[in-house]
Scaffold this active site. Structure first.
Site, PDB file in Angstrom:
ATOM      1  N   ARG A  80       0.830  -1.214   0.000  1.00 11.94           N
ATOM      2  CA  ARG A  80       0.000   0.000   0.000  1.00 11.94           C
ATOM      3  C   ARG A  80       0.858   1.256   0.000  1.00 11.94           C
ATOM      4  O   ARG A  80       0.620   2.180  -0.781  1.00 11.94           O
ATOM      5  CB  ARG A  80      -0.961   0.004   1.190  1.00 11.94           C
ATOM      6  CG  ARG A  80      -2.060  -1.043   1.069  1.00 11.94           C
ATOM      7  CD  ARG A  80      -2.967  -1.054   2.277  1.00 11.94           C
ATOM      8  NE  ARG A  80      -2.171  -1.381   3.468  1.00 11.94           N
ATOM      9  CZ  ARG A  80      -2.564  -1.172   4.705  1.00 11.94           C
ATOM     10  NH1 ARG A  80      -3.737  -0.624   4.954  1.00 11.94           N
ATOM     11  NH2 ARG A  80      -1.796  -1.515   5.721  1.00 11.94           N
TER      12      ARG A  80
ATOM     13  N   ASN B 236      -5.976  -3.056   2.014  1.00  8.14           N
ATOM     14  CA  ASN B 236      -5.864  -4.504   2.204  1.00  8.14           C
ATOM     15  C   ASN B 236      -7.257  -5.090   2.345  1.00  8.14           C
ATOM     16  O   ASN B 236      -8.173  -4.427   2.847  1.00  8.14           O
ATOM     17  CB  ASN B 236      -5.066  -4.838   3.471  1.00  8.14           C
ATOM     18  CG  ASN B 236      -3.576  -4.613   3.304  1.00  8.14           C
ATOM     19  OD1 ASN B 236      -3.059  -4.576   2.198  1.00  8.14           O
ATOM     20  ND2 ASN B 236      -2.888  -4.448   4.418  1.00  8.14           N
TER      21      ASN B 236
END
Length: 127
Positions: free
Chosen positions: A52, A70
């Protein structure tokens, strides 16, 4: 050119041109900016490897906006929006490169579009 007359001006050339009359002898070229976008889901070793954070860094370098998060199933999902070429470069990065610690097994690209009139995000966000 004679003083006081308006010359044609191209403001931006990223989408089809619309011509508006300024006077009977001169025209001003005006374009409507459109953006590209897609949603993604990346599979493989993509959690616990700064996927990320790396996605946000890459997005900022390319100048695209959107979000990344996620999932409980171990994938990373998100959306990318921006000008066509940087969006395409971001798609390639998500499908083939990713961060150094990641192993990308596959990347599903969905909801591809090239007709956004405006962006839904002002930056690239982590959810």
């Amino acid at each position: 050119m004679r003083a006081g007359l308006i010359s044609p001006v191209v403001i931006c050339r990223t989408s089809p041109i619309r011509v508006e009359s300024v006077s009977s002898s001169y025209k001003r070229l005006v374009t409507t900016m459109t953006y590209s976008a897609f949603n993604f889901e990346v599979f493989g070793k993509v959690q616990g490897v700064f996927f990320r954070a790396s996605t946000i860094d890459r997005a900022k370098k390319l100048g695209v906006v959107g979000h990344v998060e996620n999932t409980s199933s171990g994938t990373v999902t998100g959306e990318v929006q921006g000008e066509k070429q940087p969006v395409s470069q971001m798609k390639d990065w998500l499908q083939n490169t990713g961060p150094s610690g990641a192993t990308i097994e596959k990347c599903n690209i969905t909801n591809e579009r090239d007709d956004l009139d405006k962006l839904s995000y002002s930056s690239f966000e982590k959810h």
